[in-house]
Design a protein around this motif. Structure first.
Motif, PDB file in Angstrom:
ATOM      1  N   PRO A 259       0.836  -1.205   0.000  1.00  0.00           N
ATOM      2  CA  PRO A 259       0.000   0.000   0.000  1.00  0.00           C
ATOM      3  C   PRO A 259       0.871   1.255   0.000  1.00  0.00           C
ATOM      4  CG  PRO A 259       0.009  -1.006   2.173  1.00  0.00           C
ATOM      5  CD  PRO A 259       0.767  -1.938   1.277  1.00  0.00           C
ATOM      6  N   PHE A 260       1.295   1.666  -1.195  1.00  0.00           N
ATOM      7  CA  PHE A 260       2.248   2.764  -1.307  1.00  0.00           C
ATOM      8  C   PHE A 260       1.632   4.080  -0.863  1.00  0.00           C
ATOM      9  CE2 PHE A 260       5.142   5.552  -3.943  1.00  0.00           C
ATOM     10  CZ  PHE A 260       6.270   5.267  -3.190  1.00  0.00           C
ATOM     11  N   GLY A 261       0.296   4.170  -0.883  1.00  0.00           N
ATOM     12  CA  GLY A 261      -0.344   5.368  -0.370  1.00  0.00           C
ATOM     13  C   GLY A 261      -0.008   5.628   1.089  1.00  0.00           C
ATOM     14  N   VAL A 262       0.226   4.563   1.854  1.00  0.00           N
ATOM     15  CA  VAL A 262       0.631   4.714   3.249  1.00  0.00           C
ATOM     16  C   VAL A 262       1.984   5.406   3.314  1.00  0.00           C
ATOM     17  CG1 VAL A 262       1.228   3.479   5.362  1.00  0.00           C
ATOM     18  CG2 VAL A 262      -0.697   2.700   3.965  1.00  0.00           C
ATOM     19  N   MET A 263       2.922   4.953   2.469  1.00  0.00           N
ATOM     20  CA  MET A 263       4.261   5.548   2.456  1.00  0.00           C
ATOM     21  C   MET A 263       4.196   7.017   2.003  1.00  0.00           C
ATOM     22  SD  MET A 263       5.423   2.692   3.353  1.00  0.00           S
ATOM     23  CE  MET A 263       4.762   1.035   3.245  1.00  0.00           C
ATOM     24  N   LEU A 264       3.383   7.274   0.976  1.00  0.00           N
ATOM     25  CA  LEU A 264       3.249   8.645   0.488  1.00  0.00           C
ATOM     26  C   LEU A 264       2.643   9.550   1.555  1.00  0.00           C
ATOM     27  CD1 LEU A 264       1.896   7.924  -3.111  1.00  0.00           C
ATOM     28  CD2 LEU A 264       4.175   8.763  -2.527  1.00  0.00           C
ATOM     29  N   GLY A 265       1.644   9.051   2.275  1.00  0.00           N
ATOM     30  CA  GLY A 265       1.010   9.852   3.319  1.00  0.00           C
ATOM     31  C   GLY A 265       1.959  10.154   4.462  1.00  0.00           C
ATOM     32  N   LEU A 266       2.689   9.134   4.914  1.00  0.00           N
ATOM     33  CA  LEU A 266       3.658   9.354   5.989  1.00  0.00           C
ATOM     34  C   LEU A 266       4.749  10.314   5.551  1.00  0.00           C
ATOM     35  CD1 LEU A 266       4.010   5.698   7.344  1.00  0.00           C
ATOM     36  CD2 LEU A 266       2.807   7.604   8.426  1.00  0.00           C
ATOM     37  N   ALA A 267       5.215  10.159   4.305  1.00  0.00           N
ATOM     38  CA  ALA A 267       6.251  11.053   3.790  1.00  0.00           C
ATOM     39  C   ALA A 267       5.726  12.490   3.686  1.00  0.00           C
ATOM     40  CB  ALA A 267       6.731  10.567   2.429  1.00  0.00           C
ATOM     41  N   ALA A 268       4.449  12.649   3.307  1.00  0.00           N
ATOM     42  CA  ALA A 268       3.869  13.986   3.212  1.00  0.00           C
ATOM     43  C   ALA A 268       3.769  14.644   4.588  1.00  0.00           C
ATOM     44  CB  ALA A 268       2.488  13.913   2.557  1.00  0.00           C
ATOM     45  N   LEU A 269       3.484  13.863   5.617  1.00  0.00           N
ATOM     46  CA  LEU A 269       3.457  14.413   6.971  1.00  0.00           C
ATOM     47  C   LEU A 269       4.855  14.840   7.413  1.00  0.00           C
ATOM     48  CD1 LEU A 269       0.992  11.968   8.774  1.00  0.00           C
ATOM     49  CD2 LEU A 269       0.597  14.360   8.197  1.00  0.00           C
ATOM     50  N   VAL A 270       5.857  14.039   7.071  1.00  0.00           N
ATOM     51  CA  VAL A 270       7.240  14.427   7.372  1.00  0.00           C
ATOM     52  C   VAL A 270       7.586  15.729   6.653  1.00  0.00           C
ATOM     53  CG1 VAL A 270       9.662  13.766   7.094  1.00  0.00           C
ATOM     54  CG2 VAL A 270       7.989  12.058   7.798  1.00  0.00           C
ATOM     55  N   ALA A 271       7.193  15.824   5.379  1.00  0.00           N
ATOM     56  CA  ALA A 271       7.485  17.025   4.601  1.00  0.00           C
ATOM     57  C   ALA A 271       6.755  18.241   5.155  1.00  0.00           C
ATOM     58  CB  ALA A 271       7.103  16.800   3.139  1.00  0.00           C
ATOM     59  N   LEU A 272       5.554  18.045   5.662  1.00  0.00           N
ATOM     60  CA  LEU A 272       4.764  19.152   6.180  1.00  0.00           C
ATOM     61  C   LEU A 272       5.473  19.844   7.341  1.00  0.00           C
ATOM     62  CD1 LEU A 272       1.994  20.630   6.021  1.00  0.00           C
ATOM     63  CD2 LEU A 272       1.157  18.994   7.725  1.00  0.00           C
ATOM     64  N   PHE A 273       6.103  19.036   8.219  1.00  0.00           N
ATOM     65  CA  PHE A 273       6.735  19.598   9.407  1.00  0.00           C
ATOM     66  C   PHE A 273       8.247  19.802   9.262  1.00  0.00           C
ATOM     67  CE2 PHE A 273       2.830  17.691  11.069  1.00  0.00           C
ATOM     68  CZ  PHE A 273       2.355  18.717  11.858  1.00  0.00           C
ATOM     69  N   PHE A 274       8.901  18.930   8.501  1.00  0.00           N
ATOM     70  CA  PHE A 274      10.364  18.985   8.431  1.00  0.00           C
ATOM     71  C   PHE A 274      10.897  19.090   7.003  1.00  0.00           C
ATOM     72  CE2 PHE A 274       9.016  16.065  11.879  1.00  0.00           C
ATOM     73  CZ  PHE A 274       9.380  16.838  12.970  1.00  0.00           C
ATOM     74  N   GLY A 275       9.998  19.220   6.041  1.00  0.00           N
ATOM     75  CA  GLY A 275      10.412  19.115   4.646  1.00  0.00           C
ATOM     76  C   GLY A 275      11.360  20.190   4.181  1.00  0.00           C
ATOM     77  N   GLU A 276      11.133  21.435   4.599  1.00  0.00           N
ATOM     78  CA  GLU A 276      11.977  22.524   4.115  1.00  0.00           C
ATOM     79  C   GLU A 276      13.426  22.313   4.533  1.00  0.00           C
ATOM     80  OE1 GLU A 276      12.052  27.426   4.010  1.00  0.00           O
ATOM     81  OE2 GLU A 276      10.582  26.361   5.241  1.00  0.00           O
ATOM     82  N   LYS A 277      13.631  21.966   5.795  1.00  0.00           N
ATOM     83  CA  LYS A 277      14.990  21.710   6.269  1.00  0.00           C
ATOM     84  C   LYS A 277      15.558  20.440   5.651  1.00  0.00           C
ATOM     85  CE  LYS A 277      17.709  21.196  10.504  1.00  0.00           C
ATOM     86  NZ  LYS A 277      17.666  21.166  12.001  1.00  0.00           N
TER      87      LYS A 277
END
Length: 410
Positions: free
Chosen positions: A378-396
């Protein structure tokens, strides 16, 4: 006299806002549980208007529907029938509450915080639904894309745009808009193109290039039962009796792995006729025989219209099969993610999601060998978790990654 949110925030202690954010998030999480349960089953979040027990259909009273607290008070059991309640319910409420709390602490009482909370809530619903059902509902992703674009018109997002401009200007000689509404919308469109475009190209490429030759009925059964994951799409290449070529799409997998409820939902009923090799597959009931460079259909029941999409007739010869590499649900999800996060952070999401996919797949490969490749991830799970990481820490994270790559290039 009106008081701004910032002034109100500063006038009250942090613990008050922390409790408020967590409580609101957990209430939204309770609603997300309704979305997660009803949408994959074709239900509506509005009808019935009250929550009910999936086991006994009893309407849940308000005092038994308090986020997290009611689960603990009832000791994880329905008051009416005593059936155990899944831990998913309090975990979704807890996770959403913590995400809202984190958004408030990181982004403050701003419009950006409101939009980020809504985005995080949508991601929670998509992650859990994809994990449970391997479905990413259009009812979330498509309206989410429109709302993400609207959010970027009201709250401009330029994160990662300077990096995108370096590549774009190097290729075209023209710079991108870097400020204001124009820059925000360009960033959103780049995110949609990078996120959805990348997955669409990979999915189509895998689907078209990974072909399995089919020469005997056993080859056809092996392709449908072992090569295909249950519920995924498979394409069968045909040579019609008149010599013309064609394709049909079928539901892949061994249907004997499905429950009676799932078989009924798919309008599938096993047949006592047809080739025994094809029993409990999308071609159940069809009679086949080895033909010239393929498997020839000698007879086919009318009921196959439920599991076969396309024209398949007696006399047709199946010559090969192709597997679906990635569903369009992932592509539509990345339209939403890309529109909200922009080009640079969407690139970061794809990197993190790919890494998570490798980390999850490696133990399965070590334990099961190559057969693990035939089980859906279920790659959508990986994409969702990665998007949450990007939301808070993505810029850095994006800056660190690109600086690391630049050190090698320079």
């Amino acid at each position: 006299m009106f008081v701004s949110m910032v002034e109100l925030h500063d006038s009250l202690p942090l613990w008050f806002w922390a409790i408020w954010a967590f409580a609101l998030g957990s209430c939204i999480g309770s609603f997300l549980n309704v979305v997660i349960y009803r949408l994959p089953r074709g239900g509506s979040v509005n009808s019935p208007p009250r929550s009910y027990c999936p086991s006994c259909n009893a309407t849940i009273a308000w005092y038994d529907n308090l986020p997290i607290l009611s689960f603990l008070w009832l000791r994880g059991k329905c008051r009416a029938c005593g059936v155990r309640i899944s831990w998913q319910y309090p975990m979704v409420e807890l996770a959403t509450g913590l995400l809202f709390l984190a958004a408030l602490l990181v982004f403050g009482p701003t419009l950006q915080c409101v939009f980020n909370c809504a985005f995080a809530a949508a991601l929670v619903a998509l992650i859990v639904t994809d994990f449970n059902e391997q479905i990413l509902p259009d009812a979330i992703t498509l309206p989410g894309t429109a709302l993400a674009l609207a959010a970027r018109m009201l709250d401009h997002n330029l994160v990662g745009l300077p990096w995108m401009n370096l590549f774009f200007e190097g290729l075209t000689g023209r710079p991108l808009p870097m400020n204001g509404l124009a820059g925000s919308l360009v960033n959103a469109l780049l995110g949609m193109a990078i996120g959805a475009g990348t997955l669409w190209v990979l999915g189509v490429g895998y689907f078209r290039l990974r072909a399995f030759p089919i020469r005997t009925p056993d080859d056809l059964a092996d392709f449908l039962k072992r090569r295909c994951v249950v519920g995924t799409l498979a394409r069968l290449k045909l040579r019609h009796a008149n010599g013309r070529r064609g394709v049909v799409y079928v539901l892949g997998g061994d249907f004997s792995e499905l429950s009676p409820e799932e078989l009924a939902a798919a309008d599938f009923a096993s047949s006592n006729t047809g080739a025994p090799e094809l029993s409990m597959t999308a071609l159940d009931g069809a009679c086949v025989e080895p033909g010239e460079r393929g498997v020839r259909i000698t007879s086919i029941p009318d009921a196959l219209e439920n599991t076969v999409d396309g024209r398949l007739e007696p006399g047709d010869t199946i010559v090969s099969g192709n597997l679906e590499g990635m569903g369009l649900g992932d592509v539509k999800m990345m339209l939403c993610v890309g529109a909200f996060l922009g080009g640079g952070l969407t690139f970061f999401v794809l990197l993190v999601a790919s890494l998570l996919g490798v980390l999850v797949s490696m133990p399965r490969l070590l334990l099961r060998g190559s057969s693990a490749l035939q089980h859906a991830l279920p790659f959508g799970v990986m994409l969702g978790l990665a998007a949450l990481v990007a939301l808070f820490f993505g810029e850095k994270g994006l800056t660190t990654y690109l600086d690391f790559i630049s050190s090698f290039v320079s």
